[in-house]
Design a protein around this motif. Structure first.
Motif, PDB file in Angstrom:
ATOM      1  N   ILE A 145     125.990 -32.865 174.435  1.00  0.00           N
ATOM      2  CA  ILE A 145     125.031 -31.571 174.218  1.00  0.00           C
ATOM      3  C   ILE A 145     123.394 -31.997 174.148  1.00  0.00           C
ATOM      4  CG2 ILE A 145     124.399 -29.280 173.279  1.00  0.00           C
ATOM      5  CD1 ILE A 145     126.798 -29.295 174.847  1.00  0.00           C
ATOM      6  N   ALA A 146     123.282 -32.777 173.065  1.00  0.00           N
ATOM      7  CA  ALA A 146     122.072 -33.204 172.706  1.00  0.00           C
ATOM      8  C   ALA A 146     121.116 -33.942 173.863  1.00  0.00           C
ATOM      9  CB  ALA A 146     121.820 -33.874 171.618  1.00  0.00           C
ATOM     10  N   ALA A 147     122.189 -34.935 174.436  1.00  0.00           N
ATOM     11  CA  ALA A 147     121.574 -35.818 175.633  1.00  0.00           C
ATOM     12  C   ALA A 147     121.173 -34.985 176.821  1.00  0.00           C
ATOM     13  CB  ALA A 147     122.669 -36.691 176.045  1.00  0.00           C
ATOM     14  N   ALA A 148     121.851 -34.036 176.852  1.00  0.00           N
ATOM     15  CA  ALA A 148     121.691 -33.146 178.294  1.00  0.00           C
ATOM     16  C   ALA A 148     120.842 -32.167 178.172  1.00  0.00           C
ATOM     17  CB  ALA A 148     123.084 -32.471 178.588  1.00  0.00           C
ATOM     18  N   PHE A 149     120.161 -32.093 177.010  1.00  0.00           N
ATOM     19  CA  PHE A 149     119.471 -30.697 176.622  1.00  0.00           C
ATOM     20  C   PHE A 149     118.110 -30.665 176.907  1.00  0.00           C
ATOM     21  CE2 PHE A 149     116.841 -28.197 173.683  1.00  0.00           C
ATOM     22  CZ  PHE A 149     117.427 -27.039 173.857  1.00  0.00           C
ATOM     23  N   THR A 150     117.070 -31.746 176.731  1.00  0.00           N
ATOM     24  CA  THR A 150     115.705 -31.552 176.745  1.00  0.00           C
ATOM     25  C   THR A 150     115.093 -31.213 177.806  1.00  0.00           C
ATOM     26  OG1 THR A 150     115.741 -33.020 174.622  1.00  0.00           O
ATOM     27  CG2 THR A 150     113.514 -32.333 175.732  1.00  0.00           C
ATOM     28  N   LEU A 151     114.951 -32.355 179.213  1.00  0.00           N
ATOM     29  CA  LEU A 151     114.388 -32.106 180.186  1.00  0.00           C
ATOM     30  C   LEU A 151     114.396 -30.874 180.923  1.00  0.00           C
ATOM     31  CD1 LEU A 151     113.291 -34.896 182.685  1.00  0.00           C
ATOM     32  CD2 LEU A 151     113.801 -32.540 183.461  1.00  0.00           C
ATOM     33  N   ALA A 152     115.743 -30.365 181.004  1.00  0.00           N
ATOM     34  CA  ALA A 152     116.012 -29.019 181.743  1.00  0.00           C
ATOM     35  C   ALA A 152     115.582 -27.885 180.904  1.00  0.00           C
ATOM     36  CB  ALA A 152     117.535 -28.929 182.013  1.00  0.00           C
ATOM     37  N   THR A 153     115.750 -27.980 179.628  1.00  0.00           N
ATOM     38  CA  THR A 153     115.406 -26.765 178.749  1.00  0.00           C
ATOM     39  C   THR A 153     113.936 -26.730 178.529  1.00  0.00           C
ATOM     40  OG1 THR A 153     117.360 -27.095 177.816  1.00  0.00           O
ATOM     41  CG2 THR A 153     116.321 -25.414 176.689  1.00  0.00           C
ATOM     42  N   LEU A 154     113.265 -27.804 178.265  1.00  0.00           N
ATOM     43  CA  LEU A 154     112.068 -27.778 178.150  1.00  0.00           C
ATOM     44  C   LEU A 154     111.185 -27.192 179.239  1.00  0.00           C
ATOM     45  CD1 LEU A 154     109.541 -28.543 176.330  1.00  0.00           C
ATOM     46  CD2 LEU A 154     109.637 -30.887 177.144  1.00  0.00           C
ATOM     47  N   THR A 155     111.574 -27.782 180.691  1.00  0.00           N
ATOM     48  CA  THR A 155     110.921 -27.244 181.645  1.00  0.00           C
ATOM     49  C   THR A 155     111.148 -25.762 181.894  1.00  0.00           C
ATOM     50  OG1 THR A 155     111.412 -29.495 182.699  1.00  0.00           O
ATOM     51  CG2 THR A 155     110.992 -27.653 184.379  1.00  0.00           C
ATOM     52  N   ALA A 156     112.316 -25.276 181.902  1.00  0.00           N
ATOM     53  CA  ALA A 156     112.610 -23.701 181.806  1.00  0.00           C
ATOM     54  C   ALA A 156     112.013 -23.024 180.981  1.00  0.00           C
ATOM     55  CB  ALA A 156     114.136 -23.644 182.017  1.00  0.00           C
ATOM     56  N   TRP A 157     111.755 -23.660 179.810  1.00  0.00           N
ATOM     57  CA  TRP A 157     111.283 -22.744 178.617  1.00  0.00           C
ATOM     58  C   TRP A 157     109.882 -22.518 179.105  1.00  0.00           C
ATOM     59  CZ3 TRP A 157     113.352 -20.852 174.071  1.00  0.00           C
ATOM     60  CH2 TRP A 157     112.334 -20.614 173.110  1.00  0.00           C
ATOM     61  N   ARG A 158     109.145 -23.840 179.396  1.00  0.00           N
ATOM     62  CA  ARG A 158     107.726 -23.424 179.787  1.00  0.00           C
ATOM     63  C   ARG A 158     107.477 -22.475 181.052  1.00  0.00           C
ATOM     64  NH1 ARG A 158     102.750 -25.798 178.780  1.00  0.00           N
ATOM     65  NH2 ARG A 158     101.239 -25.949 180.386  1.00  0.00           N
ATOM     66  N   MET A 159     108.376 -22.455 181.910  1.00  0.00           N
ATOM     67  CA  MET A 159     108.356 -21.551 182.796  1.00  0.00           C
ATOM     68  C   MET A 159     108.639 -20.046 182.792  1.00  0.00           C
ATOM     69  SD  MET A 159     110.726 -23.925 185.757  1.00  0.00           S
ATOM     70  CE  MET A 159     110.269 -22.984 187.332  1.00  0.00           C
ATOM     71  N   CYS A 160     109.670 -19.969 181.924  1.00  0.00           N
ATOM     72  CA  CYS A 160     110.020 -18.595 181.594  1.00  0.00           C
ATOM     73  C   CYS A 160     109.210 -18.007 180.764  1.00  0.00           C
ATOM     74  CB  CYS A 160     111.380 -18.372 181.337  1.00  0.00           C
ATOM     75  SG  CYS A 160     112.535 -19.096 182.551  1.00  0.00           S
ATOM     76  N   VAL A 161     108.796 -18.978 179.552  1.00  0.00           N
ATOM     77  CA  VAL A 161     108.534 -18.170 178.291  1.00  0.00           C
ATOM     78  C   VAL A 161     106.960 -18.391 178.532  1.00  0.00           C
ATOM     79  CG1 VAL A 161     108.229 -18.344 175.720  1.00  0.00           C
ATOM     80  CG2 VAL A 161     110.474 -18.681 176.817  1.00  0.00           C
ATOM     81  N   THR A 162     106.511 -19.335 178.407  1.00  0.00           N
ATOM     82  CA  THR A 162     104.902 -19.775 178.580  1.00  0.00           C
ATOM     83  C   THR A 162     104.245 -19.247 179.787  1.00  0.00           C
ATOM     84  OG1 THR A 162     105.461 -21.758 177.261  1.00  0.00           O
ATOM     85  CG2 THR A 162     103.014 -21.419 177.732  1.00  0.00           C
ATOM     86  N   ARG A 163     104.778 -19.571 180.813  1.00  0.00           N
ATOM     87  CA  ARG A 163     104.085 -19.310 182.161  1.00  0.00           C
ATOM     88  C   ARG A 163     104.400 -17.729 182.589  1.00  0.00           C
ATOM     89  NH1 ARG A 163     100.053 -21.496 183.549  1.00  0.00           N
ATOM     90  NH2 ARG A 163     100.514 -22.575 185.658  1.00  0.00           N
ATOM     91  N   ALA A 164     105.761 -17.659 182.911  1.00  0.00           N
ATOM     92  CA  ALA A 164     105.989 -16.118 183.562  1.00  0.00           C
ATOM     93  C   ALA A 164     106.047 -15.181 182.519  1.00  0.00           C
ATOM     94  CB  ALA A 164     107.322 -16.180 184.290  1.00  0.00           C
ATOM     95  N   GLN A 165     106.412 -15.458 181.128  1.00  0.00           N
ATOM     96  CA  GLN A 165     106.419 -14.543 180.129  1.00  0.00           C
ATOM     97  C   GLN A 165     107.370 -13.521 180.314  1.00  0.00           C
ATOM     98  OE1 GLN A 165     102.468 -13.375 178.534  1.00  0.00           O
ATOM     99  NE2 GLN A 165     101.852 -15.642 178.642  1.00  0.00           N
ATOM    100  N   VAL A 166     108.582 -13.963 180.754  1.00  0.00           N
ATOM    101  CA  VAL A 166     109.711 -12.782 181.111  1.00  0.00           C
ATOM    102  C   VAL A 166     109.894 -12.034 179.999  1.00  0.00           C
ATOM    103  CG1 VAL A 166     112.305 -12.639 181.528  1.00  0.00           C
ATOM    104  CG2 VAL A 166     110.761 -14.402 182.530  1.00  0.00           C
ATOM    105  N   GLN A 167     109.893 -10.715 180.224  1.00  0.00           N
ATOM    106  CA  GLN A 167     110.201  -9.665 179.174  1.00  0.00           C
ATOM    107  C   GLN A 167     111.597  -8.984 179.479  1.00  0.00           C
ATOM    108  OE1 GLN A 167     107.364  -8.980 176.924  1.00  0.00           O
ATOM    109  NE2 GLN A 167     106.492 -10.789 178.084  1.00  0.00           N
ATOM    110  N   ALA A 168     112.101  -8.267 178.131  1.00  0.00           N
ATOM    111  CA  ALA A 168     113.355  -7.509 178.253  1.00  0.00           C
ATOM    112  C   ALA A 168     113.119  -6.600 179.359  1.00  0.00           C
ATOM    113  CB  ALA A 168     113.542  -6.941 176.818  1.00  0.00           C
ATOM    114  N   GLY A 169     114.382  -6.291 180.086  1.00  0.00           N
ATOM    115  CA  GLY A 169     114.307  -5.318 181.072  1.00  0.00           C
ATOM    116  C   GLY A 169     113.771  -5.613 182.190  1.00  0.00           C
ATOM    117  N   GLU A 170     113.078  -6.885 182.577  1.00  0.00           N
ATOM    118  CA  GLU A 170     112.740  -7.430 183.800  1.00  0.00           C
ATOM    119  C   GLU A 170     113.746  -7.942 184.595  1.00  0.00           C
ATOM    120  OE1 GLU A 170     108.022  -8.059 183.491  1.00  0.00           O
ATOM    121  OE2 GLU A 170     109.145 -10.110 182.755  1.00  0.00           O
ATOM    122  N   ASP A 171     113.497  -7.825 186.010  1.00  0.00           N
ATOM    123  CA  ASP A 171     114.418  -8.584 186.856  1.00  0.00           C
ATOM    124  C   ASP A 171     113.960  -9.929 187.168  1.00  0.00           C
ATOM    125  OD1 ASP A 171     116.614  -7.014 188.010  1.00  0.00           O
ATOM    126  OD2 ASP A 171     114.922  -5.450 188.032  1.00  0.00           O
TER     127      ASP A 171
END
Ligand code: ZN
Length: 347
Positions: A145-171
């Motif tokens: 799990i640890a080996a498979a985690f970082t690149l994909a999750t870090l990339t997705a986190w910056r996209m969804c949380v930092t950049r798009a700032q996805v909010q509850a209830g959004e599509d």
């Protein structure tokens, strides 16, 4: 030491397991040497095998970005790490001195490079890298799990949380749910309370995505995704699109995007050149954003999620390092659902 390497660019037949590689030099100031335990493939590794414009490799070139290992040498103090600690790798290497690094935006570094692409990779028994690129993993997190985690999750986190700032209830619409970044984005968006639309050309992958919590599953081989999204949202569209496909999906992504919507992309797997009508961009007041990897703060945030037992990736298959080429072949055929892991050393 043992490692998975290439001598030249080409297809997966170039991927070669070796046992005769020299160990990397002992770490210098601010560096750490890891005894690797498990590593994982990303689409990036396949691009590296094929050859990337402007990137030159020195054979035998060690592949690989992601991984988990145990510290066996460490230089300097004050980093809170010690020999014997099990750590995950942030594969984005930054200079720590430029304007962007000093602002804390390490993935915007003017000398930014990736392990396995610009720097010798993680698919080896031993890896040397900056101490700022590793963080401790809780003992409850399995190696795979640890080996498979970082690149994909870090990339997705910056996209969804930092950049798009996805909010509850959004599509949110996410393309190609077989991939690691797409799956991490699905988990992150569900955690934030969004309604998530996913696509795949494979009905089995859509079924697995539904089991992971995807709200709407669309087959992009048989359905016109842009049109279907508009119909099913009464012509409104989705708030956010998570892109990585590029040429093939761009028009459908824009067709699916609502007024004031945000599109974030981290790749162009089907081709890099896009066309669009600028009148739609200003009239609908879209935000089109790029995103690459993540900064130190985001690496710390996702590692905290990993250690808390959240956002764990789906592991498709685990191979010994010596059979790494088979994992590359599986990825090249697009058969995997989730991450392909290679075990380097269990000791
Ligand atoms: Zn920098």
């Amino acid at each position: 030491m043992r490692a998975l390497t290439i001598d030249a660019h080409g297809g997966t037949e170039q991927v070669r397991f070796r046992e005769d590689l020299a160990e990397p030099a002992l770490p210098g100031p601010g560096e750490v040497r890891l005894r690797m335990r498990a590593v994982a493939l990303n689409r990036l590794d396949l691009w590296t095998v094929g050859g990337l414009p402007g990137v030159t490799i020195t054979p035998p070139w060690v592949l690989g970005a992601d991984g988990v290992g145990t510290i066996d040498e460490i230089e300097g103090e004050g980093h809170g790490l010690a020999v014997g600690d099990r750590v995950v790798i942030n594969p984005g290497i930054s200079c720590r001195r430029c304007e962007w690094c000093l602002k804390g935006e390490h993935s915007l570094c003017v000398r930014f490079g990736l392990l396995g692409e610009h720097h010798p990779g993680s698919f080896a028994e031993s890896v040397v890298l900056p101490v700022s690129n590793v963080l401790k993993v809780d003992e409850r997190v399995p190696d795979d799990i640890a080996a498979a985690f970082t690149l994909a999750t870090l990339t997705a986190w910056r996209m969804c949380v930092t950049r798009a700032q996805v909010q509850a209830g959004e599509d949110v619409l996410i393309w190609g749910i077989g991939g690691g970044v797409a799956q991490a984005a699905l988990r992150i968006c569900k955690q934030r309370g969004a309604r998530v639309w996913v696509t795949s050309s494979d009905p089995a992958k859509l079924e697995q995505a539904a089991a992971m919590g995807a709200d709407v599953c669309l087959n992009h081989a048989s359905e016109d995704v842009g049109r279907v999204v508009r119909e099913r949202t009464q012509k409104r569209g989705v708030d956010v699109v998570i892109e990585s496909v590029g040429e093939k999906t761009w028009n459908a992504s824009l067709q699916a995007l609502t007024r004031g919507g945000r599109l974030v992309t981290c790749g162009g797997t089907s081709g890099p050149t896009l066309q669009m009508d600028v009148r739609r961009l200003f009239w609908y007041q879209w935000s089109l954003m790029g995103s690459t990897m993540g900064n130190d703060a985001e690496f710390a945030a996702v590692t905290a999620e990993l250690n808390a037992g959240r956002l764990w990736p789906t592991v498709d298959a685990v191979y010994p390092l010596a059979e790494g080429r088979a994992a590359f072949e599986r990825m090249a055929r697009g058969e995997q659902f989730g991450k392909l892991v290679l075990r380097v050393n269990d000791g």
